[in-house]
Design a protein around this motif. Sequence first.
Motif, PDB file in Angstrom:
ATOM      1  N   LEU A 121      52.428 -11.687  30.424  1.00  0.00           N
ATOM      2  CA  LEU A 121      52.318 -10.669  29.124  1.00  0.00           C
ATOM      3  C   LEU A 121      51.721 -10.639  28.493  1.00  0.00           C
ATOM      4  O   LEU A 121      50.203 -10.340  28.252  1.00  0.00           O
ATOM      5  CB  LEU A 121      52.537 -12.282  27.914  1.00  0.00           C
ATOM      6  CG  LEU A 121      53.589 -13.320  28.094  1.00  0.00           C
ATOM      7  CD1 LEU A 121      53.837 -14.669  27.179  1.00  0.00           C
ATOM      8  CD2 LEU A 121      55.182 -12.492  27.441  1.00  0.00           C
ATOM      9  N   PRO A 122      51.620  -9.329  27.570  1.00  0.00           N
ATOM     10  CA  PRO A 122      50.783  -8.328  26.990  1.00  0.00           C
ATOM     11  C   PRO A 122      50.506  -8.914  26.110  1.00  0.00           C
ATOM     12  O   PRO A 122      51.152 -10.011  25.167  1.00  0.00           O
ATOM     13  CB  PRO A 122      52.233  -7.183  26.712  1.00  0.00           C
ATOM     14  CG  PRO A 122      53.153  -7.845  26.421  1.00  0.00           C
ATOM     15  CD  PRO A 122      53.642  -8.956  27.470  1.00  0.00           C
ATOM     16  N   PRO A 123      49.270  -8.645  25.252  1.00  0.00           N
ATOM     17  CA  PRO A 123      48.775  -9.405  24.341  1.00  0.00           C
ATOM     18  C   PRO A 123      49.620  -9.359  23.039  1.00  0.00           C
ATOM     19  O   PRO A 123      49.200 -10.029  22.079  1.00  0.00           O
ATOM     20  CB  PRO A 123      47.502  -8.995  23.621  1.00  0.00           C
ATOM     21  CG  PRO A 123      47.314  -7.303  24.158  1.00  0.00           C
ATOM     22  CD  PRO A 123      48.632  -7.457  25.533  1.00  0.00           C
ATOM     23  N   SER A 124      50.011  -8.133  22.889  1.00  0.00           N
ATOM     24  CA  SER A 124      51.351  -7.120  21.148  1.00  0.00           C
ATOM     25  C   SER A 124      52.115  -6.498  21.827  1.00  0.00           C
ATOM     26  O   SER A 124      51.316  -5.833  22.895  1.00  0.00           O
ATOM     27  CB  SER A 124      50.424  -6.724  20.562  1.00  0.00           C
ATOM     28  OG  SER A 124      49.788  -5.999  20.474  1.00  0.00           O
ATOM     29  N   MET A 125      53.367  -6.413  21.081  1.00  0.00           N
ATOM     30  CA  MET A 125      54.453  -5.572  21.592  1.00  0.00           C
ATOM     31  C   MET A 125      53.272  -3.688  21.776  1.00  0.00           C
ATOM     32  O   MET A 125      53.590  -3.051  21.966  1.00  0.00           O
ATOM     33  CB  MET A 125      55.624  -5.123  21.012  1.00  0.00           C
ATOM     34  CG  MET A 125      56.525  -6.189  21.177  1.00  0.00           C
ATOM     35  SD  MET A 125      56.858  -6.703  22.399  1.00  0.00           S
ATOM     36  CE  MET A 125      58.258  -5.666  22.199  1.00  0.00           C
ATOM     37  N   SER A 126      52.796  -3.702  20.407  1.00  0.00           N
ATOM     38  CA  SER A 126      52.251  -2.252  20.056  1.00  0.00           C
ATOM     39  C   SER A 126      51.000  -1.664  21.730  1.00  0.00           C
ATOM     40  O   SER A 126      50.611  -0.718  21.964  1.00  0.00           O
ATOM     41  CB  SER A 126      51.184  -2.478  18.481  1.00  0.00           C
ATOM     42  OG  SER A 126      49.782  -3.447  18.758  1.00  0.00           O
ATOM     43  N   GLU A 127      50.829  -2.987  22.038  1.00  0.00           N
ATOM     44  CA  GLU A 127      49.696  -2.418  23.529  1.00  0.00           C
ATOM     45  C   GLU A 127      50.876  -2.611  24.067  1.00  0.00           C
ATOM     46  O   GLU A 127      50.342  -1.463  25.355  1.00  0.00           O
ATOM     47  CB  GLU A 127      48.807  -4.246  23.365  1.00  0.00           C
ATOM     48  CG  GLU A 127      47.659  -4.170  24.877  1.00  0.00           C
ATOM     49  CD  GLU A 127      47.116  -2.876  24.834  1.00  0.00           C
ATOM     50  OE1 GLU A 127      46.629  -2.587  25.432  1.00  0.00           O
ATOM     51  OE2 GLU A 127      46.103  -2.378  23.702  1.00  0.00           O
ATOM     52  N   LEU A 128      51.802  -3.189  24.785  1.00  0.00           N
ATOM     53  CA  LEU A 128      52.555  -2.640  25.210  1.00  0.00           C
ATOM     54  C   LEU A 128      53.181  -1.148  25.463  1.00  0.00           C
ATOM     55  O   LEU A 128      52.743  -0.718  26.470  1.00  0.00           O
ATOM     56  CB  LEU A 128      53.906  -4.058  25.332  1.00  0.00           C
ATOM     57  CG  LEU A 128      54.832  -3.925  27.076  1.00  0.00           C
ATOM     58  CD1 LEU A 128      53.906  -4.106  28.262  1.00  0.00           C
ATOM     59  CD2 LEU A 128      56.132  -4.171  26.739  1.00  0.00           C
ATOM     60  N   ARG A 129      53.318  -1.195  24.767  1.00  0.00           N
ATOM     61  CA  ARG A 129      53.735   0.642  24.486  1.00  0.00           C
ATOM     62  C   ARG A 129      53.166   1.485  24.386  1.00  0.00           C
ATOM     63  O   ARG A 129      53.211   2.584  25.148  1.00  0.00           O
ATOM     64  CB  ARG A 129      54.219   0.960  22.462  1.00  0.00           C
ATOM     65  CG  ARG A 129      54.612   2.347  22.640  1.00  0.00           C
ATOM     66  CD  ARG A 129      54.746   2.093  20.734  1.00  0.00           C
ATOM     67  NE  ARG A 129      56.543   2.238  20.237  1.00  0.00           N
ATOM     68  CZ  ARG A 129      56.971   2.620  20.846  1.00  0.00           C
ATOM     69  NH1 ARG A 129      57.554   3.482  21.584  1.00  0.00           N
ATOM     70  NH2 ARG A 129      58.411   1.693  20.069  1.00  0.00           N
ATOM     71  N   LYS A 130      51.319   1.147  23.951  1.00  0.00           N
ATOM     72  CA  LYS A 130      50.463   1.841  24.329  1.00  0.00           C
ATOM     73  C   LYS A 130      50.393   2.168  25.818  1.00  0.00           C
ATOM     74  O   LYS A 130      49.797   3.366  26.557  1.00  0.00           O
ATOM     75  CB  LYS A 130      49.134   1.842  23.772  1.00  0.00           C
ATOM     76  CG  LYS A 130      48.047   2.093  23.774  1.00  0.00           C
ATOM     77  CD  LYS A 130      47.075   2.086  22.832  1.00  0.00           C
ATOM     78  CE  LYS A 130      45.751   1.017  22.941  1.00  0.00           C
ATOM     79  NZ  LYS A 130      44.807   0.377  22.641  1.00  0.00           N
TER      80      LYS A 130
END
Length: 202
Positions: A121-130
């Motif tokens: 899993l990514p730590p957050s959707m914002s980090e995944l977007r980045k």
Amino acid sequence: MRKGLLFVVSGPSGAGKGTICKKLIDKMDIELSVSMTTRKPRPGEVDTKNYYFVSEEAFVETIQVEGFLEYAKVYGNYYGTPKEIVLKKLEEGKDVVLEIDIQGALKIRESYPKGVFIFILPPSMSELRKRITGRGSESEDDINLRLGETLKEVSYIDKYDYCVVNGDINEAVNRVAAIVKAEHSRVSEDIYDLIEKYKEEI
């Protein structure tokens, strides 16, 4: 000799599963499962190292004899995980890690339920977007589509044995390595075989 274990690693695009698998192989005595495909090799790709490159006829013949743990047709080409090669390595006592998409993992869960399934899993959707934006290869619409797919994919997390949040890559690799070690301490058929040997030695 104990049998090897199959570790199936999957998760959303951009979660870092590929990087984790590469670092895990450098860190531990574990082999990467090589997929079979009907697509042509790209420059620099090596047969049997990156993929087993075969004809469509050979691939279809393998399907007919149930020779894949899973397979799919993507953009006109077949991709699959060869059953015989993976099972042979496991019988030889080698651990195998397979990086695969979620649909493929679910098929392997059916064909080889003894596998150990790990969801990244990514730590957050914002980090995944980045992370996806950092690749520089996708449009804003494509990125939004991928993020929407991520929310669908995480709904399958209950089909997995473990989940690892990849906030820091080294920490994530250490967690997956700890899972590998822990699984080898699980009470299993190999342990019962050892206990039978104890009885013979008395």
